[in-house]
Enzyme design. Structure first.
Site, mmCIF file in Angstrom:
data_model
loop_
_atom_site.group_PDB
_atom_site.id
_atom_site.type_symbol
_atom_site.label_atom_id
_atom_site.label_comp_id
_atom_site.label_asym_id
_atom_site.label_seq_id
_atom_site.Cartn_x
_atom_site.Cartn_y
_atom_site.Cartn_z
ATOM 1 N N CYS A 81 0.682 -1.277 -0.062
ATOM 2 C CA CYS A 81 0.186 0.137 0.001
ATOM 3 C C CYS A 81 0.716 1.238 0.026
ATOM 4 C CB CYS A 81 -0.941 -0.019 1.173
ATOM 5 S SG CYS A 81 -2.439 1.194 1.034
ATOM 6 N N HIS A 186 -3.765 -4.608 0.008
ATOM 7 C CA HIS A 186 -3.377 -5.248 1.445
ATOM 8 C C HIS A 186 -3.397 -6.716 1.121
ATOM 9 C CE1 HIS A 186 -3.157 -1.450 3.736
ATOM 10 N NE2 HIS A 186 -4.090 -1.098 2.904
ATOM 11 N N GLU A 188 -2.639 -8.780 3.588
ATOM 12 C CA GLU A 188 -2.793 -9.169 4.963
ATOM 13 C C GLU A 188 -4.373 -9.204 5.143
ATOM 14 O OE1 GLU A 188 -2.303 -4.676 5.390
ATOM 15 O OE2 GLU A 188 -1.568 -6.528 4.240
#
Length: 205
Positions: A81, A186, A188
């Site tokens: 990001c 992202h 994650e």
């Protein structure tokens, strides 16, 4: 060992948890110079504004350590990001120079006044693999990842573009060069698809 760089502007705990979930045992959150120099791989996360990110990196003495890791030693680095945007040269969002690890800049999404699209680009979106690398090995062409951003990379050299997404128009959603990778989304927060990408970074890059 994978070190997640802690400059107080990223989801470091979420990234660490995801790496542990996919079986990475040696992962550490740190900004210690010794840890960074010993690291096999670095992850540069990031949430927030471009200049604030660069100011924090400088405050903690990290830019030279990151460049030493990626450029001098050729070790893998993954920006996520804002962390991806900081890998480049500049951004319309600020006035400071980026890390300069890859030759791209960032610009704000620019839509006609009549468009219904909102900024920031937020949510799950299909992402297209443009080039096969160790990071993208085994990924499906149109897997979905989670995005939250108002600025995106602009690459004059198409060879830098690793993945693309479409939001009003196509934009580079992942870039790479040598041992340096960056993803705008992202991983994650992207569940199974993000796990696959992080597993590739941990095991193949």
């Amino acid at each position: 060992m994978i070190v997640i760089l802690d400059y107080e502007m990223g989801n470091v705990g979420s990234i660490q948890n995801m790496l542990r979930k996919i079986g990475v045992r040696e992962v550490k959150i740190s900004r210690d110079a010794g840890d960074i120099r010993r690291a096999d791989k670095l992850i540069l996360p990031g949430v927030g504004a471009f200049d604030a990110g660069m100011e924090r990196l400088r405050e903690f003495g990290l830019p030279d350590l990151i460049r030493e890791h990626a450029l001098e030693q050729g070790k893998p680095l993954l920006g996520i990001c804002l962390g991806m945007q900081l890998l480049g040269q500049s951004s319309q969002e600020g006035t400071l120079s980026g890390l300069g690890l890859l030759p791209f800049s960032c610009k704000r999404f620019d839509f006609p006044p009549e468009t219904a699209l909102k900024i920031p680009h937020m949510g799950w979106d299909r992402t297209y693999v443009c080039t096969q690398t160790p990071l993208t090995e085994g990924l499906e062409p149109r897997e979905r990842y989670y995005y939250v951003h108002s600025y995106h990379a602009v690459c004059e050299d198409p060879a830098l573009v690793l993945m693309e997404c479409e939001y009003g128009y196509r934009f580079p959603s992942a870039v790479y060069g040598g041992s340096v990778y960056g993803v705008q989304f992202h991983p994650e927060k992207s569940h199974l698809y993000g796990m696959k990408l992080l597993k590739n970074f941990a095991e193949r890059c």
